[in-house]
Design an enzyme around this catalytic site. Structure first.
Site, mmCIF file in Angstrom:
data_model
loop_
_atom_site.group_PDB
_atom_site.id
_atom_site.type_symbol
_atom_site.label_atom_id
_atom_site.label_comp_id
_atom_site.label_asym_id
_atom_site.label_seq_id
_atom_site.Cartn_x
_atom_site.Cartn_y
_atom_site.Cartn_z
ATOM 1 N N SER A 1 47.795 48.114 -4.628
ATOM 2 C CA SER A 1 47.076 46.928 -5.059
ATOM 3 C C SER A 1 47.558 46.497 -6.452
ATOM 4 C CB SER A 1 45.572 47.196 -5.026
ATOM 5 O OG SER A 1 44.819 46.030 -5.259
ATOM 6 N N ASP B 248 44.518 42.519 5.496
ATOM 7 C CA ASP B 248 44.041 42.691 4.126
ATOM 8 C C ASP B 248 43.265 41.438 3.704
ATOM 9 O OD1 ASP B 248 43.852 42.741 1.293
ATOM 10 O OD2 ASP B 248 45.660 43.974 1.138
ATOM 11 N N HIS C 57 43.049 46.645 3.061
ATOM 12 C CA HIS C 57 43.412 46.951 1.682
ATOM 13 C C HIS C 57 42.974 48.359 1.258
ATOM 14 C CE1 HIS C 57 44.681 45.171 -2.189
ATOM 15 N NE2 HIS C 57 43.755 45.919 -2.763
#
Length: 239
Positions: A130, A183, A217
């Site tokens: 991320s 995601d 995610h």
């Protein structure tokens, strides 16, 4: 700089440890996790830094957790302040004296690791998830030759990997990025990986981008593909 051992657990015949220290760069206490493999008892080891997207983390084949710096507003939003992993040196008050994550992970943390553990400073790589993945990219792009090839996966242009790579002229990179197709941040238009891929292609910077159907995610996504990334870094760290 004094380190305080917080915990130590036997793991894969080595030890997973957590340490705390007073950061001169961030003006607060920091914790980092470090995995010491069995061979660390007799020889220096390559270092893989892992930068998390939530709470500040790093890896030594390892893990960092950012402590609160008691800055006004640091707990008001999940995606900013203590809960976020923006690897930048902020330039606006109140962050400019206390929010220097980029300098911490580029200089202070490696110096700490090299001084206190059997780390081979010539074999160092960086990866992340991320915002930590973006942090890994900007560290590699802004510091040519500092890290061995290979990194994983808004701000100011000075800390925007898509902007930085357009003028990159450093040593060759081998970038591997995995992205979950489901995601929520991708569908929400916050990640924009196509912009980075296009910039790399224009600059002829090698990048492998893999899109994975059904993955989001989360850390379940990381768990599924992390071994590929460790092997990717090992090609260069063990060369």
């Amino acid at each position: 700089m004094a380190l305080k051992e917080v915990s130590s657990n036997k793991c894969f015949n080595g030890f997973q440890k957590v340490y705390e220290h007073d950061s001169s760069e961030l003006k607060c206490k920091m914790k980092f996790g470090i995995y010491l493999p069995p061979k660390a008892e007799t020889e220096k080891c390559p270092v893989l830094y892992w930068l998390s997207g939530e709470y500040f983390e790093a890896v030594f084949e390892k893990d960092i957790t950012k402590g609160g710096c008691n800055i006004k507003g640091e707990e008001e939003s999940w995606d900013f302040g203590t809960g976020a992993g923006f690897y930048v040196n902020a330039t606006e008050e109140p962050w400019k004296t206390n929010y220097r994550m980029y300098s911490y992970v580029k200089d202070e943390l490696p110096n700490l690791i090299n001084a206190n553990f059997p780390a081979d400073s010539g074999r160092m790589s960086v990866s992340g998830h991320s915002m930590g993945g973006h942090g890994a990219l900007i560290l590699a792009l802004k510091n040519p030759g500092k890290y061995k090839k290979g990194v994983l996966i808004y701000l100011l242009q000075a800390y925007d990997a898509t902007h930085i790579v357009k003028s990159y002229e450093g040593s060759p990179l081998d970038i591997l990025i995995d992205q979950g197709k489901d995601d929520q941040f991708l569908s929400g238009g916050q990640l924009l990986p196509d912009n980075f891929i296009a910039a790399c292609t224009e600059r002829k910077v090698p990048v492998v981008f893999r899109m994975h159907l059904g993955y989001d995610h989360s850390y379940y996504f990381i768990t599924t593909f992390i071994n590929d990334h460790i092997r990717h870094h090992a090609k260069y760290l063990n060369a």
